[in-house]
Design an enzyme around this catalytic site. Sequence first.
Site, PDB file in Angstrom:
ATOM      1  N   CYS A 129       0.817  -1.222   0.000  1.00 38.53           N
ATOM      2  CA  CYS A 129       0.000   0.000   0.000  1.00 38.53           C
ATOM      3  C   CYS A 129       0.849   1.270   0.000  1.00 38.53           C
ATOM      4  O   CYS A 129       0.342   2.360  -0.267  1.00 38.53           O
ATOM      5  CB  CYS A 129      -0.939   0.009   1.199  1.00 38.53           C
ATOM      6  SG  CYS A 129      -2.080  -1.368   1.209  1.00 38.53           S
ATOM      7  N   HIS A 269      -3.402   7.437   2.617  1.00 34.21           N
ATOM      8  CA  HIS A 269      -3.809   6.127   2.120  1.00 34.21           C
ATOM      9  C   HIS A 269      -5.177   5.807   2.719  1.00 34.21           C
ATOM     10  O   HIS A 269      -5.416   6.025   3.910  1.00 34.21           O
ATOM     11  CB  HIS A 269      -2.765   5.092   2.550  1.00 34.21           C
ATOM     12  CG  HIS A 269      -3.173   3.682   2.306  1.00 34.21           C
ATOM     13  ND1 HIS A 269      -3.750   3.265   1.124  1.00 34.21           N
ATOM     14  CD2 HIS A 269      -3.095   2.571   3.090  1.00 34.21           C
ATOM     15  CE1 HIS A 269      -3.999   1.976   1.199  1.00 34.21           C
ATOM     16  NE2 HIS A 269      -3.628   1.523   2.382  1.00 34.21           N
ATOM     17  N   ASN A 299     -10.101   0.023   0.226  1.00 31.01           N
ATOM     18  CA  ASN A 299      -8.644   0.143   0.216  1.00 31.01           C
ATOM     19  C   ASN A 299      -8.113  -0.425  -1.107  1.00 31.01           C
ATOM     20  O   ASN A 299      -8.115  -1.635  -1.309  1.00 31.01           O
ATOM     21  CB  ASN A 299      -8.077  -0.626   1.417  1.00 31.01           C
ATOM     22  CG  ASN A 299      -6.563  -0.607   1.478  1.00 31.01           C
ATOM     23  OD1 ASN A 299      -5.894  -0.203   0.529  1.00 31.01           O
ATOM     24  ND2 ASN A 299      -6.010  -1.059   2.590  1.00 31.01           N
TER      25      ASN A 299
END
Length: 347
Positions: A129, A269, A299
């Site tokens: 990520c 994020h 996500n």
Amino acid sequence: MATKNPIIKDAPNSVVRSIGVIGTGRALPQKVFKNDEFVNLGLDTSDEWIVERTGIKQRYIAKEECASDLAIAAANKAILNAKIDKSEIDCIVVATTSPDYPLFPSVGCLVQSGLGLTDIPAFDLSAACTGFIYAMEVATSMMRNGTYRKVLVIGVDTLSKYCDWKDRSVVILFGDGAGAVVLGGVEDGYGLLASQLGAKGKDWEKLVVPIGGAKEPLTAENISSPDRYIKMDGKAVYKFAVNIIVDVIEKALEKANLKKEDISFFIPHQANKRIIEYAREKLGLSTEQVYVNIDTYGNTSAASIAIAMDEAAEKGLLKNGDIIVTVGFGAGLTYGTNILKWYSSKK
Ligand code: UT7
């Protein structure tokens, strides 16, 4: 052919001191998947739980699409947005951990081919990520001595393909997508001001796909094991995130000779709205200064910051001269931040 972007300095081999985002783009799969659909599939969960604990209402799921399809679509939009001809791109860096093929070719090479380009370097970077944050720093470093002048940086992931659809603790979190930026020379003092990257490799087990790699290859015996999918210690990753975010941003701000009060806009994020909210408060920012789209996309791993940046830019939320802070964290465990002084040719 697109009109040339006036902000790019093209003198051959001259050193480009300031490197910034000159175009953004995003691409999502066709299929929208709402929280209730997990319940319809028989999972012991609910829309209420997912919204309350994560902020997610829906995500896009790649059925037909692979990472390269999404990456190429996002890249084309970023190139158009940058008002350059694609032949000007001289390097492609793709942040992903869910490529089309298990080992090779890289998504970078598939993107190069899909864009109809040839010979320019193209490669993937694996930082989960945090991938887009890492890729921005790597690309900028490659550009600083003038070797590369317009680099395509893409964050793309299709982690829904690596989720156990019977594991409610993981599958509800991830969505698929791609975000892309074109980096180019910008006016002095603008662009990427500082980055701070890091990793805590000792905690690698907190977020891992245990089998299917060289350590434990897939066999006829383990092919149905849930260990071929993402295993996450959600609480540990949550704790890691809230402990690291503000610290890493403060370090980068110091490098850039800036303070928290100088932050104009925050693009975190999109992993959990509670983590975002925690960081917002610690940084002393208002809700208007933070971009949140986790409700729509979930996500999207390496794509999340790039998608958010494209949306924020499209909505006119990123103004010329704004100090933009992005932050990422994820498997590895990796973390990192980029601080940019936004350059807009539409001043
Ligand atoms: O990009 C980086 C990757 N990952 C992350 O950033 C994830 C970070 N972690 C998180 O976002 C949160 O830890 C989660 C959203 C994953 C979990 O939220 P939580 O508030 O930490 O929940 P929990 O794991 O403590 O679970 C609380 C309860 C448990 O039940 P019991 O033991 O209290 O009876 C879970 O079994 O919620 C249960 N639970 C669920 N219930 C309904 C876990 N997942 C679900 C679900 N629906 N989907």
